[in-house]
Design a protein around this motif. Structure first.
Motif, PDB file in Angstrom:
ATOM      1  N   UNK A 179       7.052 -11.225   6.561  1.00 14.48           N
ATOM      2  CA  UNK A 179       5.751 -10.703   6.947  1.00 14.48           C
ATOM      3  C   UNK A 179       4.872 -10.531   5.722  1.00 14.48           C
ATOM      4  N   UNK A 180       3.599 -10.287   5.985  1.00 16.53           N
ATOM      5  CA  UNK A 180       2.637 -10.001   4.930  1.00 16.53           C
ATOM      6  C   UNK A 180       2.309  -8.520   4.987  1.00 16.53           C
ATOM      7  N   UNK A 181       2.723  -7.773   3.965  1.00 19.70           N
ATOM      8  CA  UNK A 181       2.408  -6.347   3.893  1.00 19.70           C
ATOM      9  C   UNK A 181       1.066  -6.196   3.195  1.00 19.70           C
ATOM     10  N   UNK A 182       0.048  -5.798   3.944  1.00 20.08           N
ATOM     11  CA  UNK A 182      -1.313  -5.731   3.439  1.00 20.08           C
ATOM     12  C   UNK A 182      -1.582  -4.386   2.767  1.00 20.08           C
ATOM     13  N   UNK A 183      -2.314  -4.437   1.674  1.00 21.26           N
ATOM     14  CA  UNK A 183      -2.681  -3.232   0.928  1.00 21.26           C
ATOM     15  C   UNK A 183      -3.914  -2.632   1.565  1.00 21.26           C
ATOM     16  N   UNK A 184      -3.788  -1.383   2.037  1.00 21.93           N
ATOM     17  CA  UNK A 184      -4.928  -0.696   2.626  1.00 21.93           C
ATOM     18  C   UNK A 184      -5.658   0.145   1.600  1.00 21.93           C
ATOM     19  N   UNK A 185      -6.758   0.757   2.053  1.00 24.80           N
ATOM     20  CA  UNK A 185      -7.571   1.576   1.142  1.00 24.80           C
ATOM     21  C   UNK A 185      -6.780   2.758   0.607  1.00 24.80           C
ATOM     22  N   UNK A 186      -6.022   3.425   1.457  1.00 24.47           N
ATOM     23  CA  UNK A 186      -5.248   4.584   1.009  1.00 24.47           C
ATOM     24  C   UNK A 186      -3.798   4.266   0.721  1.00 24.47           C
ATOM     25  N   UNK A 187      -3.488   2.989   0.519  1.00 28.99           N
ATOM     26  CA  UNK A 187      -2.105   2.590   0.348  1.00 28.99           C
ATOM     27  C   UNK A 187      -1.532   3.033  -0.984  1.00 28.99           C
ATOM     28  N   UNK A 214       4.708   3.022   2.361  1.00 27.47           N
ATOM     29  CA  UNK A 214       3.708   2.575   1.390  1.00 27.47           C
ATOM     30  C   UNK A 214       2.293   2.613   1.949  1.00 27.47           C
ATOM     31  N   UNK A 215       2.163   3.036   3.220  1.00 26.20           N
ATOM     32  CA  UNK A 215       0.859   3.111   3.883  1.00 26.20           C
ATOM     33  C   UNK A 215       0.159   1.756   3.866  1.00 26.20           C
ATOM     34  N   UNK A 216       0.958   0.725   4.123  1.00 31.94           N
ATOM     35  CA  UNK A 216       0.411  -0.617   4.227  1.00 31.94           C
ATOM     36  C   UNK A 216       0.313  -1.037   5.678  1.00 31.94           C
ATOM     37  N   UNK A 217      -0.111  -2.298   5.916  1.00 36.83           N
ATOM     38  CA  UNK A 217      -0.294  -2.799   7.266  1.00 36.83           C
ATOM     39  C   UNK A 217       0.456  -4.113   7.426  1.00 36.83           C
ATOM     40  N   UNK A 218       1.178  -4.256   8.560  1.00 32.71           N
ATOM     41  CA  UNK A 218       1.916  -5.482   8.844  1.00 32.71           C
ATOM     42  C   UNK A 218       1.088  -6.473   9.645  1.00 32.71           C
ATOM     43  N   UNK A 219      -0.064  -6.044  10.126  1.00 36.90           N
ATOM     44  CA  UNK A 219      -0.984  -6.899  10.874  1.00 36.90           C
ATOM     45  C   UNK A 219      -2.396  -6.408  10.556  1.00 36.90           C
ATOM     46  N   UNK A 220      -3.413  -7.222  10.823  1.00 39.00           N
ATOM     47  CA  UNK A 220      -4.789  -6.765  10.565  1.00 39.00           C
ATOM     48  C   UNK A 220      -5.069  -5.422  11.221  1.00 39.00           C
ATOM     49  N   UNK A 221      -5.708  -4.542  10.467  1.00 40.44           N
ATOM     50  CA  UNK A 221      -5.933  -3.192  10.957  1.00 40.44           C
ATOM     51  C   UNK A 221      -6.737  -3.122  12.227  1.00 40.44           C
ATOM     52  N   UNK A 222      -7.669  -4.069  12.422  1.00 41.99           N
ATOM     53  CA  UNK A 222      -8.531  -3.990  13.601  1.00 41.99           C
ATOM     54  C   UNK A 222      -7.748  -4.180  14.894  1.00 41.99           C
ATOM     55  N   UNK A 223      -6.742  -5.083  14.892  1.00 36.82           N
ATOM     56  CA  UNK A 223      -5.991  -5.303  16.129  1.00 36.82           C
ATOM     57  C   UNK A 223      -5.028  -4.153  16.385  1.00 36.82           C
ATOM     58  N   UNK A 224      -4.462  -3.575  15.326  1.00 34.32           N
ATOM     59  CA  UNK A 224      -3.591  -2.403  15.515  1.00 34.32           C
ATOM     60  C   UNK A 224      -4.392  -1.251  16.100  1.00 34.32           C
ATOM     61  N   UNK A 225      -5.609  -1.015  15.565  1.00 31.44           N
ATOM     62  CA  UNK A 225      -6.463   0.063  16.079  1.00 31.44           C
ATOM     63  C   UNK A 225      -6.859  -0.200  17.531  1.00 31.44           C
TER      64      UNK A 225
END
Length: 609
Positions: A231-239, A289-300
């Motif tokens: 998977x791609x672990x995405x770096x978020x703003x508060x990560x 790590x407060x990252x995202x495994x999928x785009x944040x918009x679809x999770x929200x």
């Protein structure tokens, strides 16, 4: 001289024996036997009423269990236990436990025993074991300790801890409710906890050091077939990842995660890491790590729709077939999120485990045979699988509503507090807390679980067991008819003739052993409802205090670990641990003997008999 029992008493005993035999033979399902028992009592008392009663009184007796406060309390506690599980309120224990096992397996086993014992004091045994089984299986799959060496000791610790409070098991609630109905003072939630804790000082060492050595090693080594998802672990703003680099990530990543690639230099929001691990491992990494495994918009979007519709988010694994339109496309070009409101968290590629072999799997074209780890609402996932020719695999699970975890824990704590410590209250004499009946506090807690969304109302069927409900209703009906027909009094007189010349410790041991035999070969709920009035009558016949006699019944009903049919959690662990009937008898019978002896002595000492 003992007189012959009345016809009603003989009939009541005959129905009870027939029910025990039916349970023990296992030819018919327990709920069928329970419903037939209720029907026999209702019809029998309608055509042959008890003295000084009307035919309709017999119907009220037979069906009264369905509206009994004990059944309401048990159902409410089941709902609250469901709330703790589906919100993930107990997940921190799982992560801590795995960490302890990695440091030292023996210390991990002792920790698991203590955690199981403590949790089951406040949460019904079955939800606790349902939570712990996957944790233990995961620990065994990683080669830390065979599941056969852990599951039975932990299950036994759950059963022992469950008898430490009045709310620990449904059987306890039945015993104390029936005792109250026949004239005894109400039991406090922690009234007999010290006795069980002292007995636990003997039982826990046995479970820790002796029982595992009596059980066969059924392990097959680490589960090498467990799917590893890239998977791609995405770096978020508060990560936690923001500002770091590849060299600083090792200490922050959970166990079981492999890093394959990362952008050069410091990480910034929008960057992504190619990682791999099991489903649980990549979710742990994203959470830690407060990252995202999928785009944040679809999770929200999925979370918003889930909240609006009141439906749970589900995680499933789907295999890509040769006819799927996804073959030859990448996740980015497949438009899965836009078309189906589904998020793909990772890809498992057969033959490519933790090695990337130079391939960026999350960005590569999807192949036939790839397994997609997807989350979404059940209907959306079904539409995705149907439209894109995906084969849905077994093992779908609802994702915990972790935002409600603290709330669910607070509701459970509040329920226990109001029933044990009481609501703060001041009157003319000063501080005078008001203790609520457990039925009221548990029902209030269940309602709060619904109101706050910790438990979805349309999912309540998953928390309640129809078999348990009808079994308890039948047990209450049997208990009432045994008592009202005079059968309990007659049995008490018969047993007291044989127990009259024994010291109190042996009287308690005999009652406890009698109930233990019943609970290991039949229903513990039925054994409780029959044993409680009998113990009360024996106490009256021998001039002994009734409370320790009733507690002997309560304790005996919980010593249900010598056969697999004694309690439902025994059956839950049977296949996972690879146990047979002989394993339960060999490892459980010595502990039954130890606990009957220890608890009988402790009751004598505690009550000064």
């Amino acid at each position: 001289m003992l007189d012959a029992p009345s016809p009603h008493a003989m009939a009541a005993m005959a129905v009870t024996i027939a029910m025990f035999i039916a349970f023990a033979r296992g030819t018919y399902r327990e709920e069928i036997i329970s419903l037939v028992t209720i029907a026999v009592i209702a019809v029998g008392l309608y055509f042959a009423p008890l003295p000084d009663t009307r035919p309709t009184d017999g119907l009220a007796l037979a069906f009264g269990g369905f509206g009994h406060s004990a059944l309401i309390t048990i159902c409410a506690l089941m709902i609250m236990g469901r709330g703790l599980v589906v919100t993930g309120a107990l997940e921190p224990f799982a992560r801590v436990l795995e960490g302890v096992f990695r440091v030292n397996p023996q210390t991990g086993l002792l920790t698991a025993l203590l955690v199981a014992f403590t949790l089951s004091m406040f949460v019904n045994d079955t939800p606790v074991m349902v939570l712990l089984i996957p944790i233990i299986v995961a620990i065994a799959a990683k080669g830390l300790m065979p599941s056969s060496k852990i599951l039975m000791p932990v299950n036994t610790a759950v059963l022992l801890g469950g008898m430490a409070t009045t709310i620990g098991t449904s059987t306890n609630i039945l015993v104390v409710t029936i005792a109250n109905d026949i004239g005894m003072a109400p039991f406090g939630v922690f009234q007999f906890t010290p006795i069980v804790l002292m007995a636990g000082l003997v039982a826990i060492p046995y479970l820790w050091l002796v029982m595992p050595r009596m059980l066969r090693d059924n392990s097959t080594g680490p589960d090498l077939a467990a799917r590893i998802f890239h998977t791609r672990l995405r770096v978020g703003v508060g990560s936690v990842l923001a500002g770091g680099d590849l060299s600083s990530l090792g200490a922050k990543l959970p166990q079981g995660i492999t890093i394959h690639s990362a952008p050069p230099g410091p990480l910034a929001p929008g960057h992504g890491l190619h990682i791999s691990g099991s489903h649980e491992a990549i979710e742990d990494a994203a959470r830690a790590l407060k990252g995202e495994l999928a785009p944040g918009w679809i999770i929200d979007r999925i979370r918003r729709v889930s909240k609006t519709l009141g439906e749970d988010i589900v995680a499933v694994e789907m295999t890509v077939t040769a006819d799927s339109r996804l073959v030859g496309r990448t996740l980015a070009s497949s438009a899965i999120a836009d078309l189906y409101r589904v998020a793909v968290l990772g890809i498992h590629r057969p033959g490519v485990e933790r090695r990337s072999e130079g391939e960026d799997v999350p960005a590569a074209e999807i192949r036939e045979g790839d397994v997609l780890l997807a989350i979404g609402l059940a209907e959306d996932l079904a539409n995705f699988a149907r439209s894109d020719a995906l084969l849905r695999l077994e093992g779908a699970r609802e994702l915990p509503r972790r935002s409600k975890a603290v709330l669910a824990g607070a509701i459970m704590l509040g329920t226990i507090s109001t029933a044990s410590i009481g609501l703060p209250w001041f009157d003319a004499s000063g501080y005078a807390p008001i203790k609520l009946p457990i039925a009221i506090s548990a029902l209030a807690g269940a309602i709060l679980m619904f109101v706050t969304g910790c438990v979805m109302f349309d999912r309540v069927g998953r928390a309640l067991s129809a078999k348990v409900i009808v079994l308890i209703a039948a047990s209450l009906a049997i208990g009432r008819v045994i008592d009202d027909s005079g059968a309990a009094e007659w049995l008490g007189q018969a047993l007291s003739l044989g127990l009259a010349y024994l010291p109190p410790a042996l009287v308690l041991a005999a009652i406890m052993l009698f109930v233990t035999l019943l609970t290991n070969f039949a229903s513990n709920a039925t054994a409780a409802t029959i044993g409680t009035p009998i113990a009360y009558n024996i106490a009256s016949q021998l001039g002994l205090p009734p409370e320790p006699m009733v507690l002997a019944v309560l304790f005996g009903c919980n010593l249900s670990f010598a056969t697999p049919i004694a309690y439902q959690t025994n059956l839950l662990i049977m296949s996972e641990g690879g146990y047979n009937f002989g394993d339960y008898v060999r490892a459980g019978t010595p502990l039954v003997a130890i606990m009957v002896t220890v608890l009988s002595v402790l009751l004598v000492l505690w009550y000064g008999m």
